[in-house]
Write a protein that holds these residues in place. Structure first.
Motif, PDB file in Angstrom:
ATOM      1  N   VAL A  90      16.993 -13.652 -17.948  1.00 42.26           N
ATOM      2  CA  VAL A  90      17.873 -14.774 -17.827  1.00 42.26           C
ATOM      3  C   VAL A  90      19.112 -14.491 -17.548  1.00 42.26           C
ATOM      4  O   VAL A  90      19.858 -14.829 -16.403  1.00 42.26           O
ATOM      5  N   LEU A  91      19.702 -13.050 -17.959  1.00 38.29           N
ATOM      6  CA  LEU A  91      20.814 -12.425 -17.621  1.00 38.29           C
ATOM      7  C   LEU A  91      21.116 -12.438 -15.960  1.00 38.29           C
ATOM      8  O   LEU A  91      22.397 -12.321 -15.524  1.00 38.29           O
ATOM      9  N   ALA A  92      19.995 -11.847 -15.500  1.00 41.83           N
ATOM     10  CA  ALA A  92      20.081 -11.663 -14.239  1.00 41.83           C
ATOM     11  C   ALA A  92      20.405 -12.806 -13.101  1.00 41.83           C
ATOM     12  O   ALA A  92      21.278 -12.465 -12.091  1.00 41.83           O
ATOM     13  N   ASP A  93      20.165 -13.918 -13.580  1.00 39.46           N
ATOM     14  CA  ASP A  93      20.523 -15.139 -12.802  1.00 39.46           C
ATOM     15  C   ASP A  93      21.795 -15.661 -13.429  1.00 39.46           C
ATOM     16  O   ASP A  93      22.177 -16.878 -12.778  1.00 39.46           O
ATOM     17  N   THR A  94      22.527 -15.265 -14.268  1.00 35.55           N
ATOM     18  CA  THR A  94      23.589 -15.802 -14.755  1.00 35.55           C
ATOM     19  C   THR A  94      24.959 -15.211 -14.401  1.00 35.55           C
ATOM     20  O   THR A  94      24.937 -13.942 -14.433  1.00 35.55           O
ATOM     21  N   ARG A  95      25.970 -16.001 -13.946  1.00 30.76           N
ATOM     22  CA  ARG A  95      27.275 -15.518 -13.790  1.00 30.76           C
ATOM     23  C   ARG A  95      28.374 -15.990 -14.664  1.00 30.76           C
ATOM     24  O   ARG A  95      29.256 -15.136 -14.858  1.00 30.76           O
ATOM     25  N   GLU A  96      28.116 -17.054 -15.580  1.00 26.38           N
ATOM     26  CA  GLU A  96      28.749 -17.611 -16.462  1.00 26.38           C
ATOM     27  C   GLU A  96      28.152 -17.991 -17.538  1.00 26.38           C
ATOM     28  O   GLU A  96      27.051 -18.776 -17.591  1.00 26.38           O
ATOM     29  N   ILE A  97      28.585 -17.942 -18.809  1.00 29.16           N
ATOM     30  CA  ILE A  97      28.096 -18.479 -20.103  1.00 29.16           C
ATOM     31  C   ILE A  97      29.037 -19.351 -20.834  1.00 29.16           C
ATOM     32  O   ILE A  97      30.300 -19.205 -20.727  1.00 29.16           O
ATOM     33  N   ARG A  98      28.833 -20.509 -20.909  1.00 30.14           N
ATOM     34  CA  ARG A  98      29.650 -21.675 -21.420  1.00 30.14           C
ATOM     35  C   ARG A  98      29.204 -22.130 -22.831  1.00 30.14           C
ATOM     36  O   ARG A  98      27.888 -22.507 -22.829  1.00 30.14           O
ATOM     37  N   VAL A  99      29.944 -22.385 -23.881  1.00 31.88           N
ATOM     38  CA  VAL A  99      29.620 -22.884 -25.182  1.00 31.88           C
ATOM     39  C   VAL A  99      30.572 -24.158 -25.295  1.00 31.88           C
ATOM     40  O   VAL A  99      31.758 -23.984 -25.178  1.00 31.88           O
ATOM     41  N   VAL A 100      29.835 -25.560 -25.415  1.00 30.97           N
ATOM     42  CA  VAL A 100      30.676 -26.563 -25.402  1.00 30.97           C
ATOM     43  C   VAL A 100      30.573 -27.266 -26.847  1.00 30.97           C
ATOM     44  O   VAL A 100      29.731 -27.175 -27.629  1.00 30.97           O
ATOM     45  N   ALA A 101      31.866 -27.515 -27.232  1.00 30.52           N
ATOM     46  CA  ALA A 101      32.160 -28.235 -28.553  1.00 30.52           C
ATOM     47  C   ALA A 101      32.669 -29.624 -28.069  1.00 30.52           C
ATOM     48  O   ALA A 101      32.694 -30.262 -26.986  1.00 30.52           O
ATOM     49  N   ALA A 102      32.940 -30.329 -29.335  1.00 35.49           N
ATOM     50  CA  ALA A 102      33.413 -31.776 -29.260  1.00 35.49           C
ATOM     51  C   ALA A 102      34.806 -31.903 -28.424  1.00 35.49           C
ATOM     52  O   ALA A 102      35.167 -32.841 -27.557  1.00 35.49           O
ATOM     53  N   ARG A 103      35.830 -30.795 -28.676  1.00 36.53           N
ATOM     54  CA  ARG A 103      37.045 -30.872 -28.375  1.00 36.53           C
ATOM     55  C   ARG A 103      37.447 -29.975 -27.356  1.00 36.53           C
ATOM     56  O   ARG A 103      38.411 -29.931 -26.465  1.00 36.53           O
ATOM     57  N   ASN A 104      36.511 -28.853 -27.121  1.00 36.77           N
ATOM     58  CA  ASN A 104      36.831 -27.948 -26.101  1.00 36.77           C
ATOM     59  C   ASN A 104      35.518 -27.217 -25.867  1.00 36.77           C
ATOM     60  O   ASN A 104      34.492 -27.506 -26.185  1.00 36.77           O
ATOM     61  N   SER A 105      35.528 -26.146 -25.151  1.00 32.93           N
ATOM     62  CA  SER A 105      34.676 -25.171 -24.563  1.00 32.93           C
ATOM     63  C   SER A 105      35.139 -23.855 -24.303  1.00 32.93           C
ATOM     64  O   SER A 105      36.424 -23.801 -24.141  1.00 32.93           O
ATOM     65  N   ARG A 106      34.208 -22.934 -24.533  1.00 33.87           N
ATOM     66  CA  ARG A 106      34.891 -21.429 -24.190  1.00 33.87           C
ATOM     67  C   ARG A 106      33.666 -20.876 -23.117  1.00 33.87           C
ATOM     68  O   ARG A 106      32.543 -21.444 -23.203  1.00 33.87           O
ATOM     69  N   THR A 107      34.254 -20.093 -22.297  1.00 33.06           N
ATOM     70  CA  THR A 107      33.622 -19.837 -21.175  1.00 33.06           C
ATOM     71  C   THR A 107      33.580 -18.115 -21.044  1.00 33.06           C
ATOM     72  O   THR A 107      34.729 -17.764 -21.199  1.00 33.06           O
ATOM     73  N   THR A 108      32.710 -17.235 -20.638  1.00 30.87           N
ATOM     74  CA  THR A 108      32.759 -16.100 -20.230  1.00 30.87           C
ATOM     75  C   THR A 108      32.154 -15.794 -18.942  1.00 30.87           C
ATOM     76  O   THR A 108      31.058 -16.190 -18.815  1.00 30.87           O
ATOM     77  N   ARG A 109      32.888 -14.864 -17.992  1.00 30.45           N
ATOM     78  CA  ARG A 109      32.255 -14.617 -16.796  1.00 30.45           C
ATOM     79  C   ARG A 109      32.037 -13.074 -16.483  1.00 30.45           C
ATOM     80  O   ARG A 109      32.648 -12.375 -17.193  1.00 30.45           O
ATOM     81  N   ARG A 110      31.093 -12.892 -15.727  1.00 25.72           N
ATOM     82  CA  ARG A 110      30.705 -11.563 -15.188  1.00 25.72           C
ATOM     83  C   ARG A 110      31.848 -11.029 -14.184  1.00 25.72           C
ATOM     84  O   ARG A 110      32.410 -11.791 -13.394  1.00 25.72           O
TER      85      ARG A 110
END
Length: 172
Positions: A152-172
């Motif tokens: 799964v990580l091989a096809d992933t450039r960005e990981i995003r976690v979504v909450a009600a008031r914000n989201s956090r993202t990490t990229r390669r």
């Protein structure tokens, strides 16, 4: 000499006597099995044979519920990716408005696969059953994680976690 013969004859009779006593005890036990087999003392008689009974299930069976009834976490305060053999652990820390939130989970709406290079999760939690204190930030934190394979990580450039008031993202 006569004494020795008496003792040897007596010694020979003992094993024979033991065999007869053992046989009588076994036969007595087996003969009593008929009575014990019908007795309430026999654990095999504690319940009768099974019979068909009607069910309480609704006609057509139960409806499967795909909808997640947990709400979104109020805020995501931290997101980290920890490499492991075979993949990575995505760990998120959330901050609910008060203490007592539980049953947190990172829920993928794309069945855990990256869409256009983005692996997105919703941070879901259950609220407390009754009103609780707000208290300090560390006492309210909820930490959740999910394992993602290298495939799964091989096809992933960005990981995003979504909450009600914000989201956090990490990229390669």
């Amino acid at each position: 000499m006569a004494m020795n013969m008496g003792n040897s004859a007596n010694a020979q009779a003992r094993p024979l006597l033991r065999g007869v006593v053992t046989a009588v005890l076994i036969l007595g036990t087996v003969a009593g099995c008929g009575r014990i087999g019908e007795s309430r003392l026999n654990p095999f008689n504690w319940f009768g044979r099974s019979v068909s009974a009607s069910t309480i299930a609704p006609e057509g069976g139960y409806v499967e519920q795909d909808e997640d009834l947990r709400g979104l976490m109020d805020q995501v305060t931290d997101l980290s990716i920890e490499r492991t053999p075979g993949g990575a652990i995505i760990r998120a820390t959330g901050l609910p408005p008060e203490q007592g939130y539980y049953d947190g989970e990172l829920v993928s709406l794309s069945k855990g696969d990256a869409v256009n290079g983005v692996l997105e999760y919703q941070f879901r939690v259950r609220p407390p059953l009754r009103a609780t204190r707000v208290s300090t930030m560390p006492s309210r934190e909820v930490i959740v994680a999910v394992f993602v394979t290298n495939q799964v990580l091989a096809d992933t450039r960005e990981i995003r976690v979504v909450a009600a008031r914000n989201s956090r993202t990490t990229r390669r």
